[in-house]
Motif scaffolding. Structure first.
Motif, short mmCIF file in Angstrom:
data_model
loop_
_atom_site.label_atom_id
_atom_site.label_comp_id
_atom_site.label_asym_id
_atom_site.label_seq_id
_atom_site.Cartn_x
_atom_site.Cartn_y
_atom_site.Cartn_z
N ASP A 103 0.81 -1.22 0.00
CA ASP A 103 0.00 0.00 0.00
C ASP A 103 0.84 1.27 0.00
OD1 ASP A 103 -2.42 -1.45 0.07
OD2 ASP A 103 -2.27 -1.67 2.24
N ARG A 104 2.10 1.16 -0.37
CA ARG A 104 2.96 2.35 -0.36
C ARG A 104 2.44 3.44 -1.28
NH1 ARG A 104 7.47 0.09 -1.51
NH2 ARG A 104 8.32 -0.12 0.58
N TRP A 105 1.76 3.05 -2.33
CA TRP A 105 1.25 4.03 -3.29
C TRP A 105 0.28 5.02 -2.66
CZ3 TRP A 105 -3.98 4.46 -4.13
CH2 TRP A 105 -4.79 3.37 -3.75
N LYS A 106 -0.41 4.63 -1.59
CA LYS A 106 -1.39 5.51 -0.95
C LYS A 106 -0.75 6.76 -0.37
CE LYS A 106 -4.58 1.73 0.13
NZ LYS A 106 -5.28 0.96 1.20
N LYS A 107 0.51 6.64 0.02
CA LYS A 107 1.24 7.80 0.54
C LYS A 107 2.14 8.43 -0.52
CE LYS A 107 1.42 6.17 5.34
NZ LYS A 107 2.31 5.81 6.48
N ALA A 108 2.58 7.63 -1.46
CA ALA A 108 3.56 8.12 -2.44
C ALA A 108 2.93 8.89 -3.59
CB ALA A 108 4.37 6.95 -2.99
N LEU A 109 1.70 8.53 -3.98
CA LEU A 109 1.07 9.17 -5.12
C LEU A 109 0.15 10.31 -4.71
CD1 LEU A 109 0.06 6.14 -7.39
CD2 LEU A 109 2.14 7.52 -7.49
N SER A 110 0.14 11.35 -5.51
CA SER A 110 -0.79 12.46 -5.27
C SER A 110 -2.19 12.03 -5.68
CB SER A 110 -0.38 13.69 -6.07
OG SER A 110 -0.58 13.45 -7.46
N PRO A 111 -3.24 12.67 -5.15
CA PRO A 111 -4.61 12.33 -5.55
C PRO A 111 -4.82 12.46 -7.05
CG PRO A 111 -4.64 13.67 -3.57
CD PRO A 111 -3.23 13.65 -4.04
N ASP A 112 -4.17 13.44 -7.69
CA ASP A 112 -4.33 13.62 -9.13
C ASP A 112 -3.78 12.43 -9.92
OD1 ASP A 112 -5.56 16.05 -8.83
OD2 ASP A 112 -3.75 17.25 -9.19
N VAL A 113 -2.62 11.93 -9.48
CA VAL A 113 -2.02 10.78 -10.17
C VAL A 113 -2.87 9.53 -9.95
CG1 VAL A 113 -0.02 9.24 -10.30
CG2 VAL A 113 0.31 11.70 -10.12
N VAL A 114 -3.35 9.34 -8.72
CA VAL A 114 -4.23 8.20 -8.43
C VAL A 114 -5.45 8.24 -9.33
CG1 VAL A 114 -5.75 7.15 -6.71
CG2 VAL A 114 -3.46 7.91 -6.05
N ASN A 115 -6.03 9.43 -9.44
CA ASN A 115 -7.22 9.58 -10.27
C ASN A 115 -6.91 9.30 -11.73
OD1 ASN A 115 -10.05 10.27 -10.30
ND2 ASN A 115 -9.51 12.18 -11.34
N GLN A 116 -5.76 9.77 -12.21
CA GLN A 116 -5.35 9.53 -13.59
C GLN A 116 -5.19 8.04 -13.86
OE1 GLN A 116 -1.56 11.24 -14.66
NE2 GLN A 116 -1.79 10.78 -16.84
N VAL A 117 -4.54 7.34 -12.95
CA VAL A 117 -4.33 5.90 -13.10
C VAL A 117 -5.66 5.16 -13.17
CG1 VAL A 117 -3.47 3.81 -11.99
CG2 VAL A 117 -2.06 5.88 -12.01
N GLU A 118 -6.57 5.52 -12.29
CA GLU A 118 -7.85 4.82 -12.24
C GLU A 118 -8.70 5.08 -13.48
OE1 GLU A 118 -9.63 5.90 -8.53
OE2 GLU A 118 -8.24 4.67 -7.35
N ILE A 119 -8.63 6.30 -13.99
CA ILE A 119 -9.37 6.62 -15.22
C ILE A 119 -8.80 5.82 -16.39
CG2 ILE A 119 -9.83 8.43 -16.91
CD1 ILE A 119 -10.04 10.40 -14.57
N LEU A 120 -7.48 5.78 -16.49
CA LEU A 120 -6.85 5.05 -17.59
C LEU A 120 -7.06 3.55 -17.46
CD1 LEU A 120 -3.48 7.03 -17.82
CD2 LEU A 120 -5.34 7.05 -19.49
N ALA A 121 -7.14 3.05 -16.24
CA ALA A 121 -7.38 1.61 -16.03
C ALA A 121 -8.79 1.22 -16.44
CB ALA A 121 -7.13 1.24 -14.57
N GLY A 122 -9.72 2.14 -16.28
CA GLY A 122 -11.10 1.87 -16.66
C GLY A 122 -11.69 0.68 -15.91
N THR A 123 -12.46 -0.13 -16.62
CA THR A 123 -13.12 -1.27 -15.98
C THR A 123 -12.14 -2.38 -15.59
OG1 THR A 123 -13.58 -2.26 -18.15
CG2 THR A 123 -15.28 -0.84 -17.20
N TRP A 124 -10.92 -2.35 -16.18
CA TRP A 124 -9.93 -3.37 -15.86
C TRP A 124 -9.53 -3.31 -14.39
CZ3 TRP A 124 -8.53 -7.33 -18.88
CH2 TRP A 124 -8.78 -7.25 -20.25
#
Length: 208
Positions: free
Chosen positions: A172-193
């Motif tokens: 879960d290191r990403w929860k502290k390492a990534l900004s909310p904007d990057v997290v949101n970008q990753v999730e949008i690009l991941a889509g339903t996958w």
């Protein structure tokens, strides 16, 4: 090697097809390491299952079992940015998606065993027992504390020393390492996958 070169090699070695050539290569390596009596396993660097597709025609006559790791894309991005901060999030996500798409294709033609990185970190013994059962090999303690050419496992993190055992600290290191904007970008690009792979979206832009 191109097709013409491969045919010359096959004729020279008196093997019938590329699959037999591949098998003989790994069988020879196993014999040279004194492991000839054990079942053969070939490893591929962590560049994604889409690279296996490039060699798939060599696998057709081997009835392979493909063991593939799947990891939370947010953790993948976090880990990569930790080493290469200028790397494009979009490029990383393209690679992650190509990996999953390739696995889905391979699952229609071969036996594929998916291993969730987070599950492996959380319950390493349980996961490795399941893997050994699926691969029809006996479970051994070295599956939890492996060695490579006599050198102990250095831990499942490239950021800090975690000892020879599998640690859940990197999960879960990403929860502290990534900004909310990057997290949101990753999730949008991941889509339903994302959810299809068992990961819960947390960003505001991932809904739907």
């Amino acid at each position: 090697l191109n097709i013409r070169q491969i045919r010359k090699v096959l004729k020279f070695l008196s093997v019938e097809n590329p699959a037999e050539l591949l098998y003989n290569l790994y069988e020879s390596l196993a014999e040279s390491l004194g492991e000839g009596q054990k079942r053969l396993f070939a490893t591929k660097p962590t560049t994604g299952a889409h690279w296996i597709l490039k060699a798939e025609r060599y696998l057709q006559d081997l009835n392979p079992i493909i063991l593939a790791m799947v990891r939370d894309p947010r953790a993948v991005v976090s880990s990569t940015l930790g080493h290469w901060p200028d790397y494009s999030v979009a490029d990383m996500m393209r690679q992650w998606l190509k990996h999953l798409e390739a696995l889905e294709f391979l699952e229609k033609r071969h036996r594929v065993i998916r291993v969730c990185y987070e599950d492996l970190c959380r319950e390493p013994e349980q996961v490795m027992r399941e893997v050994s059962t699926a691969l029809e090999v006996p479970f051994e303690n070295c599956l939890l504390r492996p060695e490579l050419f006599g050198v102990p496992f250095a831990g499942n993190s490239s950021f800090e020393a975690m000892g020879p055992a599998i640690s859940s600290a990197s999960r879960d290191r990403w929860k502290k390492a990534l900004s909310p904007d990057v997290v949101n970008q990753v999730e949008i690009l991941a889509g339903t996958w994302l959810e299809q792979s068992g990961y819960e979206p947390v960003g505001p832009g991932s809904a739907g």
